[in-house]
Design a protein around this motif. Structure first.
Motif, PDB file in Angstrom:
ATOM      1  N   ARG A  14      11.064   0.617  17.867  1.00 28.92           N
ATOM      2  CA  ARG A  14      10.262   1.372  16.898  1.00 28.92           C
ATOM      3  C   ARG A  14       9.723   0.410  15.854  1.00 28.92           C
ATOM      4  O   ARG A  14      10.421  -0.496  15.424  1.00 28.92           O
ATOM      5  CB  ARG A  14      11.098   2.439  16.187  1.00 28.92           C
ATOM      6  N   ARG A  70      -3.429   0.122  17.212  1.00 26.07           N
ATOM      7  CA  ARG A  70      -3.129   1.325  16.431  1.00 26.07           C
ATOM      8  C   ARG A  70      -2.389   0.950  15.146  1.00 26.07           C
ATOM      9  O   ARG A  70      -2.655   1.472  14.075  1.00 26.07           O
ATOM     10  CB  ARG A  70      -2.292   2.285  17.268  1.00 26.07           C
ATOM     11  N   LEU A  95      -1.162  -0.305  21.400  1.00 28.76           N
ATOM     12  CA  LEU A  95      -0.184  -0.116  20.318  1.00 28.76           C
ATOM     13  C   LEU A  95      -0.449  -1.080  19.166  1.00 28.76           C
ATOM     14  O   LEU A  95      -0.390  -0.713  17.990  1.00 28.76           O
ATOM     15  CB  LEU A  95       1.238  -0.344  20.849  1.00 28.76           C
ATOM     16  N   HIS A  96      -0.743  -2.317  19.535  1.00 33.25           N
ATOM     17  CA  HIS A  96      -1.043  -3.335  18.528  1.00 33.25           C
ATOM     18  C   HIS A  96      -2.218  -2.878  17.654  1.00 33.25           C
ATOM     19  O   HIS A  96      -2.168  -2.922  16.422  1.00 33.25           O
ATOM     20  CB  HIS A  96      -1.354  -4.652  19.237  1.00 33.25           C
ATOM     21  N   VAL A 156       5.561  -5.509  18.120  1.00 35.08           N
ATOM     22  CA  VAL A 156       5.338  -4.768  19.373  1.00 35.08           C
ATOM     23  C   VAL A 156       6.018  -5.479  20.541  1.00 35.08           C
ATOM     24  O   VAL A 156       6.485  -4.848  21.484  1.00 35.08           O
ATOM     25  CB  VAL A 156       3.821  -4.588  19.644  1.00 35.08           C
ATOM     26  N   GLN A 186       6.101   4.040  14.707  1.00 33.52           N
ATOM     27  CA  GLN A 186       5.509   3.976  16.046  1.00 33.52           C
ATOM     28  C   GLN A 186       6.572   3.597  17.068  1.00 33.52           C
ATOM     29  O   GLN A 186       7.178   2.527  16.962  1.00 33.52           O
ATOM     30  CB  GLN A 186       4.400   2.910  16.026  1.00 33.52           C
ATOM     31  N   SER A 187       6.788   4.454  18.043  1.00 35.55           N
ATOM     32  CA  SER A 187       7.676   4.084  19.141  1.00 35.55           C
ATOM     33  C   SER A 187       6.957   3.133  20.081  1.00 35.55           C
ATOM     34  O   SER A 187       5.755   3.282  20.314  1.00 35.55           O
ATOM     35  CB  SER A 187       8.081   5.330  19.935  1.00 35.55           C
ATOM     36  N   VAL A 188       7.698   2.185  20.613  1.00 37.31           N
ATOM     37  CA  VAL A 188       7.122   1.260  21.594  1.00 37.31           C
ATOM     38  C   VAL A 188       7.895   1.440  22.894  1.00 37.31           C
ATOM     39  O   VAL A 188       8.948   0.860  23.094  1.00 37.31           O
ATOM     40  CB  VAL A 188       7.223  -0.202  21.111  1.00 37.31           C
TER      41      VAL A 188
END
Ligand code: ATP
Ligand code: MG
Length: 249
Positions: free
Chosen positions: A203, A236, A233-234, A198, A215-217
């Motif tokens: 991605r 998820r 995000l982490h 992340v 997952q897009s970052v």
């Protein structure tokens, strides 16, 4: 598209020993993109990276680099592993020179390229050192310099910072981001570490034999671990791993 993975299947062994390690993977990686591949141990990350590098040629499906099938290693794809894989009997410069050995370039040009790469990686003062005389972090910088000495458009890394202490890892992560930004590299990094993924990637691909999630970052650099969006995000991505551990009914 820089790298294209189409209907990729990979098995090891044969007969009763036959084991499918990668199953029906489709992934397109754009020019200049930074992609991280994460997943539990044994999920096939290194296998996928070796196939992209051309170190392993046995697979089903298509693997393309700039539209051309990948049939072996290529100086247009630099590779870095967890261990530096430097030759102990060669100096730092000698190790970085290796990929250029067969190229029809004047020796002075080769030497200039090696020195430029070593300077870029902060190793100008260690050109004549032997691997045993430098730290693990420096050795990994040398490995990166070697992977990039021919100015490849693509850099493939398999757990490159896992064996380093936290401070050295942090420095090298920033160094890698700098190289990616300054040189327009396409980067694919395999890592166990979701936080690293992340922190760096545009991605994150969660692999579990197949692609489990992409997952897009969309966070600007420099990213901060304390940022709530980073944490979300982490978490998820981490949840994808926890599913693996959930008891099955
Ligand atoms: N040469 C090989 N022959 C047979 N099986 C292999 C070979 N290389 C890897 N495997 C098996 O394939 C599976 C995927 O291995 P791989 O090294 O790609 O996983 P990984 O995701 O990189 O794991 P790790 O996070 O531990 O590095 C594992 O079960 C591994 O034991
Ligand atoms: Mg691995």
């Amino acid at each position: 598209m820089s790298l294209s993975i189409q209907h990729l299947n990979k098995t090891y062994g044969s007969g009763a020993q036959r084991r499918q390690v990668l199953k029906d993977i489709d992934l397109e990686i754009g020019d200049g993109e930074f992609v991280a591949i994460v997943g539990r141990s044994g999920c096939g990350k290194s296998t996928l990276l070796r196939l992209l590098a051309g170190l392993d040629r046995e697979h089903e499906g298509r693997l393309l680099h700039d539209g051309v099938p990948i049939t072996g290693t290529d100086l247009r794809r630099g590779v870095v592993f967890q261990d530096h894989r430097l030759f102990p009997w060669l100096t730092v410069a000698g190790n970085v020179m290796l990929p250029l050995a067969e190229l029809p370039l004047p020796a002075a040009e080769k030497h200039a390229r090696v020195l430029e790469r070593l300077a870029r990686l902060g190793l100008a003062d260690h050109v004549d050192a032997y691997p045993k005389a430098i730290s693990g972090g420096m050795a990994q910088r040398v490995a990166i310099a070697r992977a990039l000495v021919n100015r490849p458009p693509v850099l493939l890394l398999d757990e490159p910072f896992s064996a380093l202490d936290a401070i050295t890892r942090g420095r090298l992560q920033q160094e890698l981001l700098g190289l990616w930004r300054d040189e327009g590299l396409t980067v694919v990094i395999v890592t166990h570490d979701i936080e690293e993924a992340v922190l760096l990637a545009q991605r994150v691909v969660v692999l579990d034999r197949s692609v489990r999630r992409i997952q897009s970052v969309d966070l600007a650099h420099p990213r901060r671990r304390g940022d709530p969006a980073f944490g979300a995000l982490h978490d998820r991505l981490l949840a994808e791993f926890h599913d693996d551990l959930a008891p099955t009914a």
